[in-house]
Each structure stands twice: as C-alpha cells, then as structure tokens.
Design a protein around this motif. Sequence first.
Motif, PDB file in Angstrom:
ATOM      1  N   PHE A  88       0.815  -1.212   0.000  1.00  0.00           N
ATOM      2  CA  PHE A  88       0.000   0.000   0.000  1.00  0.00           C
ATOM      3  C   PHE A  88       0.855   1.271   0.000  1.00  0.00           C
ATOM      4  O   PHE A  88       0.498   2.263  -0.631  1.00  0.00           O
ATOM      5  N   PHE A  89       1.987   1.247   0.678  1.00  0.00           N
ATOM      6  CA  PHE A  89       2.883   2.405   0.667  1.00  0.00           C
ATOM      7  C   PHE A  89       3.445   2.639  -0.733  1.00  0.00           C
ATOM      8  O   PHE A  89       3.450   3.764  -1.231  1.00  0.00           O
ATOM      9  N   THR A  90       3.901   1.581  -1.383  1.00  0.00           N
ATOM     10  CA  THR A  90       4.438   1.712  -2.745  1.00  0.00           C
ATOM     11  C   THR A  90       3.346   2.153  -3.712  1.00  0.00           C
ATOM     12  O   THR A  90       3.591   2.977  -4.588  1.00  0.00           O
ATOM     13  N   LEU A  94       2.866  -4.454  -6.377  1.00  0.00           N
ATOM     14  CA  LEU A  94       2.754  -5.901  -6.213  1.00  0.00           C
ATOM     15  C   LEU A  94       4.119  -6.565  -6.262  1.00  0.00           C
ATOM     16  O   LEU A  94       4.442  -7.408  -5.411  1.00  0.00           O
ATOM     17  N   VAL A  95       4.934  -6.193  -7.218  1.00  0.00           N
ATOM     18  CA  VAL A  95       6.260  -6.805  -7.346  1.00  0.00           C
ATOM     19  C   VAL A  95       7.115  -6.487  -6.118  1.00  0.00           C
ATOM     20  O   VAL A  95       7.785  -7.370  -5.571  1.00  0.00           O
ATOM     21  N   SER A 125       8.409 -12.832  -0.283  1.00  0.00           N
ATOM     22  CA  SER A 125       9.030 -14.100  -0.661  1.00  0.00           C
ATOM     23  C   SER A 125      10.161 -14.502   0.253  1.00  0.00           C
ATOM     24  O   SER A 125      10.581 -15.646   0.249  1.00  0.00           O
ATOM     25  N   GLY A 126      10.651 -13.576   1.034  1.00  0.00           N
ATOM     26  CA  GLY A 126      11.523 -13.995   2.100  1.00  0.00           C
ATOM     27  C   GLY A 126      12.965 -13.607   2.069  1.00  0.00           C
ATOM     28  O   GLY A 126      13.675 -13.876   3.027  1.00  0.00           O
ATOM     29  N   TYR A 127      13.444 -12.993   1.034  1.00  0.00           N
ATOM     30  CA  TYR A 127      14.859 -12.640   1.020  1.00  0.00           C
ATOM     31  C   TYR A 127      15.200 -11.779   2.228  1.00  0.00           C
ATOM     32  O   TYR A 127      16.248 -11.924   2.825  1.00  0.00           O
TER      33      TYR A 127
END
Length: 190
Positions: free
Chosen positions: A96-98, A109-110, A117-119
């Motif tokens: 939401f911030f982006t 979304l990306v 995804s966890g990095y």
Amino acid sequence: KIKSLSRFDMKVLCLLLVIASFSYGQTINMFYWIDDWGLVFNMLHPNIFPGNFGHPAYRYATTPFHLLFPLVGLNAQVYFLLGFLQYYLTAALLYFFTKYLTKNSLVSLVSAAIFASGYFGSYALYRLSNSYQLTQTAIIFLITPWLLVAHFKTRMAKYYVLSAISFICALEFFFLRSQGLLPIILAIVF
C-alpha cells in the motif's frame, strides 16, 4: 478519508499471504534457537533484569514477550505465528505504501511480493529474539515516511505531527536500527 479496498487489492493481499506462507509458513513449527533461550530466561525470571524493559540498547526487545508470556506461556508456535503475521502485515503495508507513492499497482505488487518471498525475512523470522524487533522496525520505517509524504501532498499538519510522533517512537523503541530512517526522511524532504 478511508477508501474501501478494490478487488485487485484484495487479490494482492491474498497473493501476498500465499507467498509469505510458502516462504515462512513452516516457521510456525520451529522451536527456540540458542539466542532465544536468553529471551526465555528473561521471560521466566523478569526480576533479574531491571524491569521488563531491559538494558538501554535493547530495552524493548523482550517487552512483547513479557506481555504475551502470561497468555501463551512457552508455546513457541504462537510466538512464531505472531512473528509470521507481523511479517505478512509488513508486506501488505509495503504494497500500500508503494502504491501510494507510485500509483502503480504492478510495481507495488512486485515490491511487496519480493519482500514477502523472504529474502529480507530469513534472519527476522528464524530467531524470535530478533523477529519482532526487525519486523516492527520495518513497519515503523514504512509508516513514518508515508505520513511525511502525505503531509507534503496534502499540507495537512496532522500528518506531519503523526510522522514526528512515529519518528520519535522509532528512536525510542528501535534505537539500534532507527538511524536508517534519517536518510529516508532527508530524501523525502529534499
């Protein structure tokens, strides 16, 4: 003014939950690591250290656990579940911030999917002694600049005051990690 979530936003939130679940859902079955036993010792013997707020640099690191311990006890699954939920909340806030900054749902979304995804979360979620502090720091790192950007866009003083309060909270509660917020704020101001 609060807007309702669009159908796309709801799908994104579900997708982020799926991504975060695949990445870190198994942490719920984890148990305490070596570093976490110091945290458990502190929960079991709160009178040995000066108050529930610990030492100056790490004064709030154990506070959430002291508050949860009477309800949860030593059930590690609940602590890891709450850590996972905080991480998911951070990914949703990042989305939401982006989206607020870029007005681009795909970029948002990306960005949030990469985070979910966890990095970034591997160190945060594997050790309880750090997980709450790191994810809460990320949340305050999103909220503070978001409020400051909202102030500059709308010129409403309430956003500036809330941003200042959020920044003070970052300095108080996340003392060791809050220095990273200064370049972000300076970049927004300039």
